[in-house]
Each structure stands twice: as C-alpha cells, then as structure tokens.
Design a protein around this motif. Sequence first.
Motif, PDB file in Angstrom:
ATOM      1  N   TRP A 268     -15.511   5.535  45.746  1.00  0.00           N
ATOM      2  CA  TRP A 268     -14.708   6.270  44.871  1.00  0.00           C
ATOM      3  C   TRP A 268     -14.167   7.358  45.644  1.00  0.00           C
ATOM      4  CZ3 TRP A 268     -11.521   7.060  41.501  1.00  0.00           C
ATOM      5  CH2 TRP A 268     -11.519   8.311  40.558  1.00  0.00           C
ATOM      6  N   ARG A 269     -14.926   8.245  46.507  1.00  0.00           N
ATOM      7  CA  ARG A 269     -14.513   9.190  47.202  1.00  0.00           C
ATOM      8  C   ARG A 269     -13.142   9.197  48.058  1.00  0.00           C
ATOM      9  NH1 ARG A 269     -19.842  12.076  50.527  1.00  0.00           N
ATOM     10  NH2 ARG A 269     -21.079  11.704  48.722  1.00  0.00           N
ATOM     11  N   MET A 270     -12.972   7.957  48.321  1.00  0.00           N
ATOM     12  CA  MET A 270     -11.517   7.524  49.058  1.00  0.00           C
ATOM     13  C   MET A 270     -10.550   7.634  48.260  1.00  0.00           C
ATOM     14  SD  MET A 270     -12.476   7.395  52.250  1.00  0.00           S
ATOM     15  CE  MET A 270     -13.936   8.402  51.692  1.00  0.00           C
ATOM     16  N   TRP A 271     -10.579   7.588  46.901  1.00  0.00           N
ATOM     17  CA  TRP A 271      -9.497   7.788  45.776  1.00  0.00           C
ATOM     18  C   TRP A 271      -9.830   9.011  45.127  1.00  0.00           C
ATOM     19  CZ3 TRP A 271     -10.695   3.154  47.945  1.00  0.00           C
ATOM     20  CH2 TRP A 271      -9.936   2.266  48.041  1.00  0.00           C
ATOM     21  N   GLN A 272     -10.967   9.638  45.123  1.00  0.00           N
ATOM     22  CA  GLN A 272     -10.979  10.773  44.346  1.00  0.00           C
ATOM     23  C   GLN A 272     -10.612  12.155  45.196  1.00  0.00           C
ATOM     24  OE1 GLN A 272     -15.161  12.415  44.005  1.00  0.00           O
ATOM     25  NE2 GLN A 272     -14.891  12.850  41.857  1.00  0.00           N
ATOM     26  N   GLY A 273     -10.968  12.208  46.372  1.00  0.00           N
ATOM     27  CA  GLY A 273     -10.706  13.386  47.046  1.00  0.00           C
ATOM     28  C   GLY A 273     -10.867  13.239  48.459  1.00  0.00           C
ATOM     29  N   ALA A 274     -10.955  14.297  49.261  1.00  0.00           N
ATOM     30  CA  ALA A 274     -10.875  14.496  50.706  1.00  0.00           C
ATOM     31  C   ALA A 274     -11.513  16.072  51.144  1.00  0.00           C
ATOM     32  CB  ALA A 274      -9.498  14.282  51.297  1.00  0.00           C
ATOM     33  N   VAL A 275     -11.332  16.137  52.531  1.00  0.00           N
ATOM     34  CA  VAL A 275     -11.968  17.440  53.074  1.00  0.00           C
ATOM     35  C   VAL A 275     -10.836  17.949  54.114  1.00  0.00           C
ATOM     36  CG1 VAL A 275     -13.665  18.077  54.432  1.00  0.00           C
ATOM     37  CG2 VAL A 275     -14.225  16.255  52.875  1.00  0.00           C
ATOM     38  N   PHE A 276     -10.701  19.199  53.978  1.00  0.00           N
ATOM     39  CA  PHE A 276     -10.206  19.991  55.038  1.00  0.00           C
ATOM     40  C   PHE A 276     -10.966  20.501  55.731  1.00  0.00           C
ATOM     41  CE2 PHE A 276      -6.219  19.348  52.187  1.00  0.00           C
ATOM     42  CZ  PHE A 276      -4.964  19.104  53.208  1.00  0.00           C
ATOM     43  N   THR A 277     -10.744  20.548  57.237  1.00  0.00           N
ATOM     44  CA  THR A 277     -11.160  21.405  58.273  1.00  0.00           C
ATOM     45  C   THR A 277     -10.669  22.561  58.226  1.00  0.00           C
ATOM     46  OG1 THR A 277      -9.778  20.493  59.805  1.00  0.00           O
ATOM     47  CG2 THR A 277     -11.848  19.184  59.539  1.00  0.00           C
ATOM     48  N   TRP A 278     -11.376  23.770  58.970  1.00  0.00           N
ATOM     49  CA  TRP A 278     -10.725  25.020  59.005  1.00  0.00           C
ATOM     50  C   TRP A 278      -9.201  25.044  59.666  1.00  0.00           C
ATOM     51  CZ3 TRP A 278      -9.367  26.975  63.658  1.00  0.00           C
ATOM     52  CH2 TRP A 278      -9.587  26.317  64.717  1.00  0.00           C
ATOM     53  N   ASP A 279      -8.957  24.231  60.438  1.00  0.00           N
ATOM     54  CA  ASP A 279      -7.627  24.118  60.920  1.00  0.00           C
ATOM     55  C   ASP A 279      -6.666  23.170  60.493  1.00  0.00           C
ATOM     56  OD1 ASP A 279      -9.166  21.842  61.790  1.00  0.00           O
ATOM     57  OD2 ASP A 279      -8.571  21.998  63.899  1.00  0.00           O
ATOM     58  N   GLY A 280      -6.864  22.696  59.069  1.00  0.00           N
ATOM     59  CA  GLY A 280      -5.845  21.982  58.484  1.00  0.00           C
ATOM     60  C   GLY A 280      -5.730  20.573  58.380  1.00  0.00           C
ATOM     61  N   LYS A 281      -6.624  19.923  59.231  1.00  0.00           N
ATOM     62  CA  LYS A 281      -6.937  18.593  59.261  1.00  0.00           C
ATOM     63  C   LYS A 281      -7.626  18.016  58.181  1.00  0.00           C
ATOM     64  CE  LYS A 281      -7.156  18.874  64.202  1.00  0.00           C
ATOM     65  NZ  LYS A 281      -7.997  18.781  65.495  1.00  0.00           N
ATOM     66  N   LEU A 282      -7.003  16.897  57.604  1.00  0.00           N
ATOM     67  CA  LEU A 282      -7.531  16.127  56.334  1.00  0.00           C
ATOM     68  C   LEU A 282      -8.332  14.976  56.908  1.00  0.00           C
ATOM     69  CD1 LEU A 282      -7.468  16.191  53.512  1.00  0.00           C
ATOM     70  CD2 LEU A 282      -5.488  14.290  53.502  1.00  0.00           C
ATOM     71  N   LEU A 283      -9.720  14.973  56.578  1.00  0.00           N
ATOM     72  CA  LEU A 283     -10.691  13.919  56.709  1.00  0.00           C
ATOM     73  C   LEU A 283     -11.089  13.240  55.378  1.00  0.00           C
ATOM     74  CD1 LEU A 283     -13.119  16.020  58.867  1.00  0.00           C
ATOM     75  CD2 LEU A 283     -11.141  14.819  59.496  1.00  0.00           C
ATOM     76  N   PRO A 284     -11.475  11.920  55.673  1.00  0.00           N
ATOM     77  CA  PRO A 284     -11.779  11.259  54.329  1.00  0.00           C
ATOM     78  C   PRO A 284     -12.595  11.598  53.534  1.00  0.00           C
ATOM     79  CG  PRO A 284     -12.317   9.868  56.276  1.00  0.00           C
ATOM     80  CD  PRO A 284     -11.682  11.182  56.524  1.00  0.00           C
ATOM     81  N   CYS A 285     -13.746  12.257  54.172  1.00  0.00           N
ATOM     82  CA  CYS A 285     -15.016  12.580  53.442  1.00  0.00           C
ATOM     83  C   CYS A 285     -15.987  13.419  54.254  1.00  0.00           C
ATOM     84  CB  CYS A 285     -15.905  11.402  52.658  1.00  0.00           C
ATOM     85  SG  CYS A 285     -17.092  10.823  53.950  1.00  0.00           S
TER      86      CYS A 285
END
Length: 334
Positions: A268-285
């Motif tokens: 469900w996490r792959m549809w619900q949300g994501a993670v941003f690192t300090w330098d603006g990169k978007l990660l799946p979880c």
Amino acid sequence: MKNKWITFREFFYYLSLKKLGNYLLLFCSFYWSRVIKKPRIWGLPTTLSIEPTTSCNLRCPECPSGLRSFTRPTGMLEEQVFRQIIDQTKDHLTYLHLYFQGEPFLHPNFPELISYADKSGIFTSTSTNGHYLTKKNVGAIIDSGLKQLIVSMDGITQEIYQDYRVGGKLAKVEEGLFELIHRKRELKKRFPRIILQFLVTGKNEHQIPELKIWAKNIGVDELQLKTTQIYGFENGSELIPQNTQYSRYIPNGNGTWKLKKEIQNKCWRMWQGAVFTWDGKLLPCCFDKDGQHVMGKIQENHLKDIWNNNAYNAFRKQLLNDRTQIEICKNCTE
C-alpha cells in the motif's frame, strides 16, 4: 486510546473534500492494480516523509546515520526545496512526517519548516532522540504547530539505554521530556502529542514492565513498543527479542532466522506515499535508506510527473508480480 482519539480529531480537522477524494482514488487504484497485476495510479501521494538532515549526534548500531555508513550524499535540507515540495503537495497531502534519517532538530530552521507545513494545512509529525528538547526548542516546538512528537528512548537506565543509543545521555532525554510536558501544561496546550517510542530488543525487553510505569508517571500521551529492524537478521542477533511478540523475526528451525510475516506481492505504501531525501530526491519508501531507487528530483520535475513516471510504475509492477526480487523489500514487514 484517548491519545489516538485526540490525534484523530485534529487529523480530521486538516482534511478537505479534495484530500478525501484523492485518498479514495488511491485506495481504489491500489486494489484494482492488485487485480490486474498492473500499476494504476488515480491520485497523488496522501502522506510524505521529508528528511531535514542526515546528521545525527548518536551512533545507533542499526542506523545508517549512526554508523555513518551512507552510500548516498549527506547534508541539510534547503528551505527553498522544502517549500517547493509543500507548495506542490498541500492540496492532497494529509500527513507529513518530517523525518527519514538523522536527527531533525540539528536542522537550524527546523521549527520554521514545521510552521510552514502547518500553515499550509498539513498535519505534521516528527521523530527525535530527545537530546535537543531544550527550553529554547520546547517553546519553538509548541509555537510551530507540530501535532505529533515521537521521542525514541530505548531503556530506562543509562546502562541499557546507551547500549543501543550509543553516545546518548538518558538524563538529558528525561530532562527534555519533563520540560516539554511541563510547558504544555503551563500553556494549556494539547499539542504536540508526545509519543514515547521504545524499540524493543533482546537487551531491553526485560524493562518493559517498569517502562510502562515510568511513562505513566512522567505523563507522556502514549507509549509505543516498536519492533526493531535488524540488518543481517538471517544469522540471528542479540538484538532480537526472546518474546516474539516484539520481534519482526522468528527462528527458521535450522539455526537461521526469517521474517515473521511472509512477503506478499503488494504494498500500500507505493500508492499511499513516498520519501524525500534532504537533497530533493524522491524514494519509494523509508526502507530505501541508501537511496537505491531514486524516482526523480523535485528541482527537476514536478511531483505529479515523478509520481507517474515510467521508473515508478516499473517499480510498482515488479512488487505486484514478484516483490522478493526487490532488495529493500527483503527486510520489510509491510
């Protein structure tokens, strides 16, 4: 239960019809994707984690920040990048956790980040090791609009506490907690709700009965007993609790260990949300601590475009078909 009800009421206050509609679209598309075995995304992320910094004052043995073992760049979140993320997500975001790796209160403008998100109509939360709950910071925390503060404290004696929170001072955490609780009562503030989080290990599980009494006496709003993620769990570890109720792992019967829950081809996490690192990169979880699966960068593309790009959908398709082939999923209880 009382704390959960108070938190839910405040969370509900931040909702809108647009946010609820977006959540419903995500929920439906997740289940439809499971049926057809192909990713379909009909909404935008409803939750996010944003990393203020990778810096940390402690050296916890199962944490990349503590071990100083990142293979990705380390640094501090720029306010401009943070505002860009919030401005692009505030209409559909229901929950923001200002934490990924590191100690967030090491960010020099951390209360200002919280305040910007709160004023944008987003329910905010963060996690801390509690060493920076100073008199100055406590006032700024309460004024920021933060709704939930998770304080990690994995022992009620210095000897046990420092075994995992290497370099930490239990007395300093206790002093900060007392200051925050006292100031909240003095100002008659309900928020932030204070959650004391206890990572249960084989070295501290015997303290749980005393911990429950301690937490009640000091006056935290909630106590959470959390299972610990352990690297290389297959060969066992002294950090795995004997009481499997508090463990993510169980014996395999041949001297090795395995996940308590079987990995299923869904998340469900792959549809619900994501993670941003300090330098603006978007990660799946949040299990992608080293940033092996960068889906895009907010400075280069709009979040909507990243959320629906080919790389992201290929990742979702893989977990729908055979999640065991994704390395970061092999130590996940989702």
